[in-house]
Design a protein around this motif. Structure first.
Motif, short mmCIF file in Angstrom:
data_model
loop_
_atom_site.label_atom_id
_atom_site.label_comp_id
_atom_site.label_asym_id
_atom_site.label_seq_id
_atom_site.Cartn_x
_atom_site.Cartn_y
_atom_site.Cartn_z
N TYR A 1 -12.46 3.51 -5.11
CA TYR A 1 -11.73 3.04 -4.49
C TYR A 1 -10.93 3.65 -3.67
O TYR A 1 -9.98 4.61 -3.87
CB TYR A 1 -10.69 2.26 -5.91
CG TYR A 1 -11.34 1.37 -6.27
CD1 TYR A 1 -11.41 0.07 -5.97
CD2 TYR A 1 -11.33 1.35 -7.78
CE1 TYR A 1 -12.47 -1.45 -6.00
CE2 TYR A 1 -12.06 0.57 -8.73
CZ TYR A 1 -12.82 -0.81 -8.07
OH TYR A 1 -13.34 -1.40 -8.59
N VAL A 2 -11.28 3.22 -2.41
CA VAL A 2 -10.63 3.83 -1.08
C VAL A 2 -9.39 3.04 -0.53
O VAL A 2 -10.14 2.15 0.26
CB VAL A 2 -11.57 4.58 -0.38
CG1 VAL A 2 -11.17 5.01 0.82
CG2 VAL A 2 -12.24 4.78 -0.52
N ASP A 3 -8.30 2.79 -1.09
CA ASP A 3 -7.55 1.93 -1.00
C ASP A 3 -6.28 2.32 -0.73
O ASP A 3 -5.07 1.27 -0.50
CB ASP A 3 -7.22 0.53 -2.25
CG ASP A 3 -6.68 1.49 -3.59
OD1 ASP A 3 -6.71 2.71 -2.93
OD2 ASP A 3 -6.76 0.93 -4.34
N GLY A 4 -5.71 3.12 -0.50
CA GLY A 4 -4.20 4.00 0.22
C GLY A 4 -3.20 3.55 -1.50
O GLY A 4 -2.09 4.20 -0.90
N GLY A 5 -3.92 3.71 -2.29
CA GLY A 5 -3.32 3.54 -3.86
C GLY A 5 -2.57 2.46 -3.94
O GLY A 5 -1.74 2.22 -5.03
N ILE A 6 -3.90 1.33 -3.23
CA ILE A 6 -2.69 -0.37 -4.02
C ILE A 6 -3.14 0.38 -5.49
O ILE A 6 -2.37 -1.03 -6.14
CB ILE A 6 -4.34 -1.18 -3.37
CG1 ILE A 6 -3.19 -1.65 -1.86
CG2 ILE A 6 -3.61 -2.49 -3.72
CD1 ILE A 6 -4.09 -2.05 -1.17
N ALA B 1 -3.30 1.62 -8.12
CA ALA B 1 -2.38 2.36 -8.40
C ALA B 1 -1.10 2.18 -9.14
O ALA B 1 -0.58 2.56 -9.76
CB ALA B 1 -1.94 4.04 -7.98
N THR B 2 -1.12 1.41 -8.49
CA THR B 2 -0.07 0.31 -8.57
C THR B 2 0.95 -0.81 -9.46
O THR B 2 0.02 -1.25 -7.93
CB THR B 2 1.56 1.08 -7.10
OG1 THR B 2 2.83 0.65 -7.39
CG2 THR B 2 1.29 0.64 -6.24
N ILE B 3 2.43 -0.88 -9.33
CA ILE B 3 2.37 -2.62 -9.94
C ILE B 3 3.30 -3.26 -8.26
O ILE B 3 3.22 -4.64 -8.08
CB ILE B 3 3.49 -2.47 -10.63
CG1 ILE B 3 3.26 -3.95 -11.11
CG2 ILE B 3 4.60 -1.63 -10.40
CD1 ILE B 3 3.91 -4.26 -12.96
N THR C 1 1.08 -1.25 0.39
CA THR C 1 0.28 -0.12 -0.02
C THR C 1 1.23 0.92 0.00
O THR C 1 1.64 1.25 1.02
CB THR C 1 -1.43 -0.14 1.27
OG1 THR C 1 -1.79 -1.23 1.15
CG2 THR C 1 -1.62 1.13 1.26
N PRO C 2 0.61 2.21 -0.46
CA PRO C 2 1.46 3.76 -1.37
C PRO C 2 1.91 3.92 0.28
O PRO C 2 2.50 4.58 0.81
CB PRO C 2 0.83 4.19 -2.47
CG PRO C 2 0.44 2.88 -3.44
CD PRO C 2 -0.01 1.83 -2.11
N ALA C 3 0.25 4.29 0.29
CA ALA C 3 -0.30 4.58 2.07
C ALA C 3 0.89 4.62 3.41
O ALA C 3 1.08 5.34 4.38
CB ALA C 3 -1.61 4.81 2.83
N ALA C 4 1.50 2.85 3.23
CA ALA C 4 2.02 2.31 4.04
C ALA C 4 0.85 1.76 5.27
O ALA C 4 1.90 2.17 6.26
CB ALA C 4 2.77 3.18 4.56
N ARG C 5 -0.10 2.00 5.32
CA ARG C 5 -1.21 1.73 6.56
C ARG C 5 -2.68 1.06 6.19
O ARG C 5 -2.40 1.26 5.17
CB ARG C 5 -1.07 2.93 7.25
CG ARG C 5 -1.80 3.94 6.98
CD ARG C 5 -2.06 4.75 7.15
NE ARG C 5 -3.12 6.40 6.78
CZ ARG C 5 -4.89 5.92 6.97
NH1 ARG C 5 -5.84 4.94 7.48
NH2 ARG C 5 -5.04 6.90 6.32
#
Length: 261
Positions: free
Chosen positions: A245-250, A252-254, A213-217
């Motif tokens: 999507y409320v996912d902390g950025g998952i 959005a990234t590989i 998770t880009p938000a790291a939490r």
């Protein structure tokens, strides 16, 4: 802000007796909505109603299974007589059965599809009839990252949530002309009582989620309140058929290499 003010609106949240459903219901109530909560467990309903009332929210609770169209219609008729029309429907009730596809009993697969996909269809169909008459309404389907991604042992859940994403788009297509907005929320991984056993430092899945998770939490349940209020309010009157999507950025990234900060 008036755009997000839900005063005078009634919001029905299925499965709003605990977890993420309760967090979204609380967000709607804080924006001024009157709550109508459904569930299937009397003890959970009692605890939830006590919690909401202690917070000062206007709330009512009804016990029925959203997969039973006869019971759902009967209770919605009662709600219409006792309380009034529903302005906001949050299709949150859901279950998950973790089992590898090769060994999963077909009856378990069917039950997950029934609760997570057929239930939202039944509730949406019934409540949309009054929304169409009123030419106004908001329907929010609680989708999942599994609406987009696969994962071991959740084939039934992913099939249901993928179907719910497409149901959201199709209902939006059919009902937009009646000023009804049908959208979805796709939660990421959240800190709830269900995930508590695996949310400890050193647990492989906890470490995986935090690093992925880009938000790291993990998400906090209250992180969903803003998306729920937005999709329930006038602020989203021209937003239709979308999944937020409320996912902390998952999604959005590989991801990143394990040795990367």
């Amino acid at each position: 802000m008036n755009l997000f003010n839900l005063t005078g609106k009634r919001a029905l949240v299925t499965g709003g007796t605990h977890g993420l459903g309760m967090a979204m219901a609380e967000g709607l109530a804080n924006a001024g909505a009157e709550l109508i909560i459904t569930g299937t467990t009397p003890s959970k309903m009692e605890d939830a109603l006590n919690y909401y009332k202690e917070k000062g929210y206007k709330v009512s609770g009804y016990l029925f299974d959203v997969t039973n169209e006869i019971a759902a219609k009967e209770h919605l008729d009662i709600i219409a007589k006792e309380i009034g029309d529903i302005h906001i429907l949050v299709n949150n009730a859901g279950i998950i059965k973790r089992e590898l596809a090769i060994t999963m009993p077909v009856e378990d697969f069917r039950r997950v599809i029934d609760v997570d996909l057929v239930g939202p269809f039944i509730m949406s169909q019934l409540i949309a009839k009054q929304m169409i008459e009123r030419r106004e309404g908001k329907i929010i389907n609680i989708c999942s990252m599994m609406s987009e991604l696969g994962r071991n042992s959740v084939s039934a859940y992913a099939a249901a949530k993928g179907g719910l994403k497409m149901l959201t788009q199709n209902l939006a297509t059919e009902w937009a002309k009646f000023n009804i907005q049908v959208n979805g929320i796709g939660p990421g991984y959240f800190a709830t009582s269900q995930t508590a056993p695996i949310r400890v430092d050193g647990h492989p899945f906890n470490d995986f989620i935090v690093s992925r998770t880009p938000a790291a939490r993990w998400g906090n349940p209250e992180d969903l309140a803003g998306a729920a209020v937005f999709l329930a309010s006038k602020a989203s009157d021209f937003v239709n058929g979308q999944v937020v999507y409320v996912d902390g950025g998952i999604l959005a990234t590989i991801g990143k290499p394990s040795n990367e900060d």
